[in-house]
Design an enzyme around this catalytic site. Structure first.
Site, short mmCIF file in Angstrom:
data_model
loop_
_atom_site.label_atom_id
_atom_site.label_comp_id
_atom_site.label_asym_id
_atom_site.label_seq_id
_atom_site.Cartn_x
_atom_site.Cartn_y
_atom_site.Cartn_z
N CYS A 296 19.69 22.27 22.37
CA CYS A 296 19.23 20.76 22.44
C CYS A 296 20.07 19.65 21.93
O CYS A 296 21.52 19.92 22.36
CB CYS A 296 17.74 20.44 21.79
SG CYS A 296 17.07 19.16 22.46
N HIS B 128 14.38 23.96 24.19
CA HIS B 128 13.92 24.46 22.88
C HIS B 128 13.21 25.82 23.40
O HIS B 128 11.94 26.00 22.90
CB HIS B 128 12.87 23.70 22.17
CG HIS B 128 13.77 22.41 21.35
ND1 HIS B 128 14.58 22.83 20.52
CD2 HIS B 128 13.88 21.06 21.76
CE1 HIS B 128 15.01 21.68 19.86
NE2 HIS B 128 14.50 20.77 20.76
N SER C 170 12.29 18.55 24.98
CA SER C 170 11.46 17.50 24.07
C SER C 170 12.81 16.73 23.65
O SER C 170 13.52 16.79 22.70
CB SER C 170 10.82 17.95 22.67
OG SER C 170 10.59 16.84 22.16
N ARG D 217 1.61 13.80 16.59
CA ARG D 217 2.27 13.05 15.65
C ARG D 217 2.74 11.90 16.20
O ARG D 217 2.42 10.80 15.35
CB ARG D 217 3.37 13.91 15.18
CG ARG D 217 4.42 13.24 14.16
CD ARG D 217 5.87 13.97 14.31
NE ARG D 217 6.58 13.78 15.63
CZ ARG D 217 7.61 14.17 16.16
NH1 ARG D 217 8.28 15.30 15.35
NH2 ARG D 217 8.08 13.75 17.27
N GLU E 220 12.73 28.51 21.84
CA GLU E 220 12.46 29.09 20.50
C GLU E 220 11.20 28.46 19.93
O GLU E 220 10.54 28.94 18.96
CB GLU E 220 13.48 28.80 19.43
CG GLU E 220 13.60 27.42 18.63
CD GLU E 220 14.15 26.53 19.49
OE1 GLU E 220 14.31 25.32 19.07
OE2 GLU E 220 14.70 26.76 20.40
#
Length: 307
Positions: free
Chosen positions: A142, A235, A192, A249, A237
């Protein structure tokens, strides 16, 4: 074979509950094999979550992997306790005389800043320069991928009209390249981020190979010719609930955020997200460890020539 970590690392207990073989340092010293030594430069704010994500990925291989966690010295983490960092992390200045078979540079939530505006950019450039001679293969994730492409190849980035957020389909190219061996024609992966490296500059660089891209998410997987530098724009992972945590959040903070794409069943945040990327994520990390770390590193690794 197992992941080797500190016996008191919090992630170790969680991995053992998931039936993942984790070995502590004392037991590993009695193994008569050549383990792989992997350093992880963890730039993510929730470091313990990232430790768990990456150790899961590194566990799906017959190779024993010894992990060293690195933190930036020139930046104070606000989301991880100082005691955790002092206990489980080192800095580049502690290990700069060592040689590693592999290095992972994670993402960081700072992609809207110019690289040179990041307070630890000088230390980042030192680490990336060091990696060219002290690491067999470096896997950038990323923001780490954007930073690596900028430092090594001068590839610029641009801000997206809105946050790229969700799970996207990607098409594989150059299927004979070992990094994507075993991939289907298309695969899913989470993203993201607010920025992207310029695809036009990547494709125009003769030293870079694009291995996967998405109609909606852009370039995803890039490597240089010998696999010593690999760049993953998303991402893979991430675990099942990571995007859910990020979404809720931001809502709690009053940040304007759209629903993550292709994530919740029927786009209903009350439902459990669908896991649809783990198989290819495991394959990616296994291929990296096998073909670009283990197969490419001599039994006694004393560095790479600077180029």
């Amino acid at each position: 074979m197992p992941i080797c970590t500190r016996g008191d690392l919090p992630a170790k207990a969680i991995l053992e509950q998931e039936n993942i073989f984790v070995m502590d340092e004392e037991r590993s010293t009695h193994q008569d094999i050549r383990p792989l030594n992997i350093a992880i430069l963890n730039l993510m704010p929730l470091k313990e979550d990232t430790e768990l994500h990456l150790l899961r990925m590194l566990s799906n291989t017959p190779l024993q992997v010894n992990v060293t966690f690195l933190a930036i010295r020139s930046h104070i983490s606000k989301n991880t306790t100082k005691s955790h960092l002092n206990q489980f992390y080192q800095t580049i200045y502690d290990v700069e005389d060592r040689f590693f078979d592999g290095l992972i540079i994670t993402g960081a939530p700072i992609e809207q800043m110019e690289f040179e505006e990041v307070d630890y950019w000088p230390e980042m450039t030192y680490i990336m320069k060091w990696s060219k001679t002290h690491v067999t293969s470096t896997l950038h994730l990323c923001w780490g991928a954007q930073a690596g492409l900028y430092y090594h190849y001068g590839i610029h980035k641009r801000e997206l009209p809105k946050k790229l957020f969700g799970v996207y389909a990607h098409k594989v190219f150059h299927r004979r390249v070992p990094l994507v061996r075993g991939f289907d024609d298309y695969f899913m992966a989470p993203h993201s981020r607010y920025t992207e490296s310029l695809a036009s500059e990547i494709s125009a660089n003769p030293n870079l190979i694009v291995l996967a891209e998405s109609v909606d998410a852009g370039t995803f997987l890039v490597m240089n010719e010998d696999g010593s530098q690999i760049f993953v724009m998303g991402h893979p992972e991430y675990d099942r609930m990571t995007l859910d945590k990020e979404y809720k959040r931001d809502l709690d903070k009053g940040i304007e955020i759209q629903l993550p794409v292709n994530y919740y069943p029927n786009d209903d945040p009350a439902q459990r997200p669908v896991m649809q990327w783990r198989g290819h994520a495991n394959t990616l990390y296994t291929n990296w460890l096998n073909y670009y770390v283990y197969q490419a590193t001599p039994y006694i690794f004393l560095g790479r020539p600077e180029n």
